[in-house]
Design a protein around this motif. Structure first.
Motif, PDB file in Angstrom:
ATOM      1  N   VAL A 109      12.522 -19.598  46.076  1.00  0.00           N
ATOM      2  CA  VAL A 109      13.957 -19.357  45.880  1.00  0.00           C
ATOM      3  C   VAL A 109      14.417 -20.103  44.631  1.00  0.00           C
ATOM      4  O   VAL A 109      14.416 -21.325  44.590  1.00  0.00           O
ATOM      5  CB  VAL A 109      14.765 -19.806  47.111  1.00  0.00           C
ATOM      6  CG1 VAL A 109      16.246 -19.499  46.902  1.00  0.00           C
ATOM      7  CG2 VAL A 109      14.247 -19.118  48.366  1.00  0.00           C
ATOM      8  N   LEU A 110      14.811 -19.328  43.623  1.00  0.00           N
ATOM      9  CA  LEU A 110      15.208 -19.895  42.337  1.00  0.00           C
ATOM     10  C   LEU A 110      16.700 -19.704  42.115  1.00  0.00           C
ATOM     11  O   LEU A 110      17.200 -18.578  42.111  1.00  0.00           O
ATOM     12  CB  LEU A 110      14.430 -19.222  41.208  1.00  0.00           C
ATOM     13  CG  LEU A 110      14.751 -19.680  39.786  1.00  0.00           C
ATOM     14  CD1 LEU A 110      14.295 -21.121  39.577  1.00  0.00           C
ATOM     15  CD2 LEU A 110      14.105 -18.759  38.759  1.00  0.00           C
ATOM     16  N   SER A 111      17.406 -20.807  41.934  1.00  0.00           N
ATOM     17  CA  SER A 111      18.826 -20.765  41.586  1.00  0.00           C
ATOM     18  C   SER A 111      18.956 -20.768  40.069  1.00  0.00           C
ATOM     19  O   SER A 111      18.319 -21.567  39.387  1.00  0.00           O
ATOM     20  CB  SER A 111      19.545 -21.973  42.184  1.00  0.00           C
ATOM     21  OG  SER A 111      20.866 -22.059  41.695  1.00  0.00           O
ATOM     22  N   GLN A 138      12.704 -15.023  44.910  1.00  0.00           N
ATOM     23  CA  GLN A 138      14.055 -14.662  45.309  1.00  0.00           C
ATOM     24  C   GLN A 138      15.042 -15.393  44.395  1.00  0.00           C
ATOM     25  O   GLN A 138      14.890 -16.590  44.145  1.00  0.00           O
ATOM     26  CB  GLN A 138      14.310 -15.053  46.766  1.00  0.00           C
ATOM     27  CG  GLN A 138      13.360 -14.404  47.759  1.00  0.00           C
ATOM     28  CD  GLN A 138      13.541 -12.900  47.848  1.00  0.00           C
ATOM     29  OE1 GLN A 138      14.670 -12.396  47.757  1.00  0.00           O
ATOM     30  NE2 GLN A 138      12.446 -12.172  48.007  1.00  0.00           N
ATOM     31  N   LEU A 139      16.042 -14.682  43.901  1.00  0.00           N
ATOM     32  CA  LEU A 139      16.989 -15.239  42.945  1.00  0.00           C
ATOM     33  C   LEU A 139      18.369 -15.400  43.559  1.00  0.00           C
ATOM     34  O   LEU A 139      18.841 -14.507  44.280  1.00  0.00           O
ATOM     35  CB  LEU A 139      17.084 -14.335  41.708  1.00  0.00           C
ATOM     36  CG  LEU A 139      15.764 -14.080  40.962  1.00  0.00           C
ATOM     37  CD1 LEU A 139      15.983 -13.047  39.868  1.00  0.00           C
ATOM     38  CD2 LEU A 139      15.226 -15.376  40.379  1.00  0.00           C
ATOM     39  N   VAL A 140      18.996 -16.536  43.284  1.00  0.00           N
ATOM     40  CA  VAL A 140      20.377 -16.761  43.710  1.00  0.00           C
ATOM     41  C   VAL A 140      21.153 -17.287  42.514  1.00  0.00           C
ATOM     42  O   VAL A 140      20.629 -18.037  41.688  1.00  0.00           O
ATOM     43  CB  VAL A 140      20.471 -17.753  44.885  1.00  0.00           C
ATOM     44  CG1 VAL A 140      19.824 -17.183  46.124  1.00  0.00           C
ATOM     45  CG2 VAL A 140      19.838 -19.089  44.532  1.00  0.00           C
ATOM     46  N   ALA A 141      22.405 -16.878  42.412  1.00  0.00           N
ATOM     47  CA  ALA A 141      23.257 -17.314  41.299  1.00  0.00           C
ATOM     48  C   ALA A 141      23.923 -18.632  41.641  1.00  0.00           C
ATOM     49  O   ALA A 141      24.409 -18.831  42.754  1.00  0.00           O
ATOM     50  CB  ALA A 141      24.303 -16.249  40.990  1.00  0.00           C
ATOM     51  N   PRO A 145      25.935 -28.672  39.706  1.00  0.00           N
ATOM     52  CA  PRO A 145      25.235 -29.404  40.769  1.00  0.00           C
ATOM     53  C   PRO A 145      24.865 -28.500  41.945  1.00  0.00           C
ATOM     54  O   PRO A 145      25.546 -27.512  42.232  1.00  0.00           O
ATOM     55  CB  PRO A 145      26.265 -30.466  41.187  1.00  0.00           C
ATOM     56  CG  PRO A 145      27.145 -30.634  39.983  1.00  0.00           C
ATOM     57  CD  PRO A 145      27.230 -29.275  39.360  1.00  0.00           C
ATOM     58  N   PHE A 146      23.796 -28.856  42.640  1.00  0.00           N
ATOM     59  CA  PHE A 146      23.302 -28.078  43.778  1.00  0.00           C
ATOM     60  C   PHE A 146      22.507 -29.015  44.660  1.00  0.00           C
ATOM     61  O   PHE A 146      22.292 -30.184  44.346  1.00  0.00           O
ATOM     62  CB  PHE A 146      22.416 -26.920  43.290  1.00  0.00           C
ATOM     63  CG  PHE A 146      21.164 -27.385  42.608  1.00  0.00           C
ATOM     64  CD1 PHE A 146      19.968 -27.492  43.295  1.00  0.00           C
ATOM     65  CD2 PHE A 146      21.183 -27.752  41.269  1.00  0.00           C
ATOM     66  CE1 PHE A 146      18.827 -27.960  42.669  1.00  0.00           C
ATOM     67  CE2 PHE A 146      20.044 -28.211  40.629  1.00  0.00           C
ATOM     68  CZ  PHE A 146      18.861 -28.317  41.338  1.00  0.00           C
ATOM     69  N   SER A 147      22.038 -28.493  45.796  1.00  0.00           N
ATOM     70  CA  SER A 147      21.237 -29.276  46.731  1.00  0.00           C
ATOM     71  C   SER A 147      20.010 -28.478  47.138  1.00  0.00           C
ATOM     72  O   SER A 147      20.110 -27.285  47.456  1.00  0.00           O
ATOM     73  CB  SER A 147      22.053 -29.645  47.972  1.00  0.00           C
ATOM     74  OG  SER A 147      21.228 -30.255  48.952  1.00  0.00           O
ATOM     75  N   PHE A 148      18.848 -29.142  47.127  1.00  0.00           N
ATOM     76  CA  PHE A 148      17.624 -28.491  47.594  1.00  0.00           C
ATOM     77  C   PHE A 148      17.647 -28.283  49.102  1.00  0.00           C
ATOM     78  O   PHE A 148      16.845 -27.522  49.635  1.00  0.00           O
ATOM     79  CB  PHE A 148      16.403 -29.326  47.208  1.00  0.00           C
ATOM     80  CG  PHE A 148      16.135 -29.342  45.728  1.00  0.00           C
ATOM     81  CD1 PHE A 148      15.723 -28.190  45.071  1.00  0.00           C
ATOM     82  CD2 PHE A 148      16.306 -30.494  44.986  1.00  0.00           C
ATOM     83  CE1 PHE A 148      15.484 -28.193  43.709  1.00  0.00           C
ATOM     84  CE2 PHE A 148      16.061 -30.516  43.619  1.00  0.00           C
ATOM     85  CZ  PHE A 148      15.648 -29.359  42.977  1.00  0.00           C
ATOM     86  N   ALA A 155      15.614 -24.774  40.464  1.00  0.00           N
ATOM     87  CA  ALA A 155      16.838 -24.299  39.813  1.00  0.00           C
ATOM     88  C   ALA A 155      16.677 -24.360  38.301  1.00  0.00           C
ATOM     89  O   ALA A 155      16.014 -25.257  37.768  1.00  0.00           O
ATOM     90  CB  ALA A 155      18.033 -25.136  40.247  1.00  0.00           C
ATOM     91  N   ILE A 156      17.273 -23.394  37.626  1.00  0.00           N
ATOM     92  CA  ILE A 156      17.361 -23.412  36.161  1.00  0.00           C
ATOM     93  C   ILE A 156      18.779 -23.838  35.799  1.00  0.00           C
ATOM     94  O   ILE A 156      19.748 -23.185  36.206  1.00  0.00           O
ATOM     95  CB  ILE A 156      17.051 -22.040  35.551  1.00  0.00           C
ATOM     96  CG1 ILE A 156      15.617 -21.613  35.883  1.00  0.00           C
ATOM     97  CG2 ILE A 156      17.242 -22.077  34.035  1.00  0.00           C
ATOM     98  CD1 ILE A 156      15.273 -20.222  35.362  1.00  0.00           C
ATOM     99  N   ARG A 157      18.885 -24.946  35.074  1.00  0.00           N
ATOM    100  CA  ARG A 157      20.189 -25.438  34.682  1.00  0.00           C
ATOM    101  C   ARG A 157      20.157 -25.924  33.238  1.00  0.00           C
ATOM    102  O   ARG A 157      19.140 -26.404  32.741  1.00  0.00           O
ATOM    103  CB  ARG A 157      20.619 -26.620  35.571  1.00  0.00           C
ATOM    104  CG  ARG A 157      20.926 -26.252  37.012  1.00  0.00           C
ATOM    105  CD  ARG A 157      22.179 -25.405  37.120  1.00  0.00           C
ATOM    106  NE  ARG A 157      22.591 -25.238  38.503  1.00  0.00           N
ATOM    107  CZ  ARG A 157      22.151 -24.273  39.317  1.00  0.00           C
ATOM    108  NH1 ARG A 157      21.262 -23.393  38.848  1.00  0.00           N
ATOM    109  NH2 ARG A 157      22.588 -24.182  40.556  1.00  0.00           N
ATOM    110  N   ARG A 158      21.334 -25.796  32.577  1.00  0.00           N
ATOM    111  CA  ARG A 158      21.512 -26.389  31.253  1.00  0.00           C
ATOM    112  C   ARG A 158      21.874 -27.855  31.440  1.00  0.00           C
ATOM    113  O   ARG A 158      22.559 -28.216  32.396  1.00  0.00           O
ATOM    114  CB  ARG A 158      22.599 -25.640  30.484  1.00  0.00           C
ATOM    115  CG  ARG A 158      22.630 -25.947  28.990  1.00  0.00           C
ATOM    116  CD  ARG A 158      23.493 -24.925  28.265  1.00  0.00           C
ATOM    117  NE  ARG A 158      24.890 -25.040  28.640  1.00  0.00           N
ATOM    118  CZ  ARG A 158      25.809 -25.687  27.934  1.00  0.00           C
ATOM    119  NH1 ARG A 158      25.466 -26.303  26.816  1.00  0.00           N
ATOM    120  NH2 ARG A 158      27.052 -25.717  28.326  1.00  0.00           N
ATOM    121  N   ASN A 159      21.407 -28.701  30.550  1.00  0.00           N
ATOM    122  CA  ASN A 159      21.622 -30.140  30.719  1.00  0.00           C
ATOM    123  C   ASN A 159      23.020 -30.574  30.280  1.00  0.00           C
ATOM    124  O   ASN A 159      23.187 -31.444  29.425  1.00  0.00           O
ATOM    125  CB  ASN A 159      20.553 -30.931  29.954  1.00  0.00           C
ATOM    126  CG  ASN A 159      20.538 -30.637  28.469  1.00  0.00           C
ATOM    127  OD1 ASN A 159      21.046 -29.611  28.019  1.00  0.00           O
ATOM    128  ND2 ASN A 159      19.945 -31.531  27.693  1.00  0.00           N
TER     129      ASN A 159
END
Length: 307
Positions: A109-111, A138-141, A145-148, A155-159
């Motif tokens: 599951v990739l955010s 599986q992809l989620v938008a 911040p997020f929680s595993f 998760a893919i995030r910009r720094n």
């Protein structure tokens, strides 16, 4: 004297789990009728196997083998234990196989930030599935911040925020940005001043609430003033980009998120793209294991971004 007894009965331990390593050595020696071959199969020395079996015999208080020249034969007690170990190890091996298969079948599951997900990742998902048909992605938008604990594998995030020291991060690609507009609107948005291209005074700047300072940072790098330009703001980045496609104005576009529209002729980038100092990272709760599904996804993301 009972030859199957080793040591005094009152010295034996009861209710104590048998050592798994000793049982493995015993099972291999019993199956092959040789300590030497058992040692070779287990990548151990002959002495290590012999000592493990002897310790097992002492623990049980019975002889498990009749030791003969270059060969060992099971005693009655040994045959009974051998049958039990084969059944037990068979159950363990079958269970381990099931667990490994569950791990392979479990979804990854990739955010991912919504605009990057919609405009770059999803259009390339068929290529990923073709390259890695065994990975259930599986992809989620999601952004910021997020929680595993919410069932997210990575998760893919910009720094642009602090995700904490407990999160493992792997750099994927740098962010490059530049103004984009509808090709038919270029004359309304830009003006050539000698060999230099600049924004027309009446060009409408399209802003996104998720990156409110994007235009200001770009203009600062360009040494350009933005005073007097009409503006329009949108809640999400992809709205501002879609407004640019519709010809409503000129938006600040990240390269990865507009490259398909540029290739299709829906957008034009009159000033090109330049790094803005930020980048995207793959975040996971622990270091990524080489060869794992997540490691292969990370490698594919890097290669696809550079393609």
């Amino acid at each position: 004297m009972n030859s199957d007894n080793i040591g005094e009965k009152n010295s034996r331990k009861t209710g104590r789990p048998l050592p798994l390593g000793g049982l493995r050595c015993f099972e291999a020696a019993a199956r092959l009728e040789s300590f030497t071959q058992a040692a070779q199969g287990l990548n151990l020395t002959h002495g290590a196997v012999s000592r493990a079996v002897r310790a097992l015999e002492e623990e049980l208080g019975v002889a498990l083998f009749e030791r003969r020249h270059r060969r060992v034969l099971l005693t009655a007690a040994g045959r009974k234990l051998f049958q039990a170990t084969q059944q037990a190890f068979g159950i363990l091996d079958h269970t381990a196989l099931e667990l490994r298969q569950q791990a392979l079948d479990a979804p990854l599951v990739l955010s991912c930030e919504p605009t990057l997900l919609m405009r770059w990742l999803i259009p390339r998902l068929p290529a990923f599935q073709q390259a890695h048909p065994d990975i259930n992605l599986q992809l989620v938008a999601g952004g910021g911040p997020f929680s595993f604990h919410d069932g997210i594998t990575a998760a893919i995030r910009r720094n642009d925020f602090d995700w904490g020291k407990e999160v493992h991060s792997l750099a994927l690609f740098s962010e490059k940005v530049g103004p984009v507009c509808q090709p038919g609107a270029l004359a309304r948005m830009t003006i050539a001043e000698g060999s230099l291209l600049s924004l027309r005074p009446g060009a409408k700047l399209l802003h996104a609430a998720t990156r409110p300072d994007a235009w200001w940072h770009w203009a600062q790098q360009q040494g350009m003033a933005l005073v007097g330009h009409p503006e329009q703001r949108f809640d999400h980045f992809y709205f501002s980009l879609q407004a640019a496609v519709a010809g409503l104005g000129i938006a600040m576009g990240p390269w990865l998120q507009v490259r398909d529209d540029l290739a299709a002729g829906l957008l034009s980038a009159p000033f090109g793209f330049m790094p803005d100092g930020s980048g995207y990272y793959l975040l996971s709760p622990q270091p990524i294991v080489p060869g794992s599904a997540l490691a292969r996804l990370a490698e594919w993301l890097r290669l696809t971004a550079d393609a």
